[in-house]
Scaffold this active site. Structure first.
Site, PDB file in Angstrom:
ATOM      1  N   CYS A 121       0.832  -1.204   0.000  1.00 25.44           N
ATOM      2  CA  CYS A 121       0.000   0.000   0.000  1.00 25.44           C
ATOM      3  C   CYS A 121       0.869   1.256   0.000  1.00 25.44           C
ATOM      4  CB  CYS A 121      -0.920  -0.002   1.231  1.00 25.44           C
ATOM      5  SG  CYS A 121      -2.260  -1.211   1.136  1.00 25.44           S
ATOM      6  N   CYS A 202      -3.530   0.159  -3.249  1.00 24.42           N
ATOM      7  CA  CYS A 202      -4.248   0.437  -2.009  1.00 24.42           C
ATOM      8  C   CYS A 202      -3.583   1.594  -1.277  1.00 24.42           C
ATOM      9  CB  CYS A 202      -4.301  -0.808  -1.117  1.00 24.42           C
ATOM     10  SG  CYS A 202      -2.691  -1.521  -0.715  1.00 24.42           S
TER      11      CYS A 202
END
Length: 305
Positions: A121, A202
């Protein structure tokens, strides 16, 4: 007795000749059958179709395997369980002996599954019309990854491949461009890889666009504008940061308040993303200034407080 011996030898010669004739006939029949069975798939042709783009990269197998082994051993040993030979075979199976204008996503699905890996992420960095700059940046800053910094993108970056229905099944002379047919091996591969890269993103994601492009920094026809932006998951991505970079010395064709950027922001807002746009993101601009340290744009950059 001599007459009997002569007639016996004649019968032997006749039997031998008949046997040879039968054997030759069987061989001819086998060749004909083999030709019929392979016709259209491995048909030898003296000339291949001529396309507008460069042909398959020479020594493609060695290039792909070398990059794959380098990636999983020297760069990302945590991916050491990847099977580079299987990855190469799945890439080859996707295009060899196939019409280069008739490639489907299904052809590449096994490759995508074999070569995929998690993306941390906050590290995904998308780009359009900033290829050289964005990859200089990811080489100097390991906190970000472009598609070309993943295994799939690293193996395929700046190489070309396409097949041909006739032997040897690979066209080394030319391959079709996107405007000749969209379902060519390169276009289908990069669309699938880009879709998978976007789906994996993400946290905070970044996109680096070129504010010196006269036609506009954001183009709906680009891979980012047509594939990646629509495969970002609003449930996984918290913010989209737009870095609008202008060339040192200009031209300054567009800023964050420009028409195409506003169109991009509208698309993202409709998909419930939070957006931050920044003109000439400072860390990237400093990298640009490495090549033009005495330019006025760079002096302003270094003197800012």
């Amino acid at each position: 007795m001599p007459l009997q011996q002569g007639s016996a030898r004649a019968r032997q010669r006749t039997v031998l000749l008949v046997g040879i004739a039968v054997l030759l006939a069987a061989l001819v029949l086998a060749v004909v059958l083999a030709s019929l069975l392979t016709h259209g798939r491995h048909e030898v042709s003296p000339t291949m179709l001529k396309w507008m783009d460069r042909g398959t990269t020479k020594n493609l197998q060695e290039v792909i395997l070398g990059r794959c082994y380098n990636y999983i051993t020297a760069q990302h040993p945590e991916l050491g369980d990847k099977d580079c030979l299987k990855i190469w075979e799945s890439l080859k199976d996707a295009f060899v002996y196939k019409n280069p204008c008739n490639i489907t996503p299904e052809d590449y699905q096994p490759l995508m599954e074999l070569a995929s890996h998690p993306i941390p992420c906050n590290k995904s960095l998308f780009w359009s019309k900033t290829g050289d700059l964005v990859h200089r940046y990811t080489k100097s800053n390991q906190n970000f990854l472009t598609l070309e910094d993943t295994l799939l993108g690293y193996m395929a970056d700046r190489v070309s491949w396409c097949g041909d229905p006739s032997a040897p099944g690979i066209n080394y002379e030319s391959c079709p461009k996107r405007n000749e047919c969209e379902t060519n091996p390169g276009s289908v591969f990069w669309k699938m890889a880009s879709k998978m890269f976007a789906e994996a993103a993400c946290g905070v994601v970044q996109v680096m666009l070129n504010g010196s492009v006269e036609a506009g920094a954001f183009r709906s026809s680009s891979i980012f504008g047509s594939v990646e932006i629509f495969n970002l998951d609003p449930d996984k991505v918290t913010e989209v940061h737009i870095w609008l970079m202008q060339n040192i010395g200009g031209p300054q064709s567009e800023s964050c308040s420009g028409q195409s950027i506003q169109r991009l922001i509208n698309i993202l807002e409709e998909r419930n993303f939070k957006i931050i746009c920044e003109d000439n993101y400072r860390p990237v601009q400093l990298l640009q200034c490495v090549h033009s340290p005495d330019h006025a744009d760079c002096r302003l950059c270094t003197n800012s407080s």
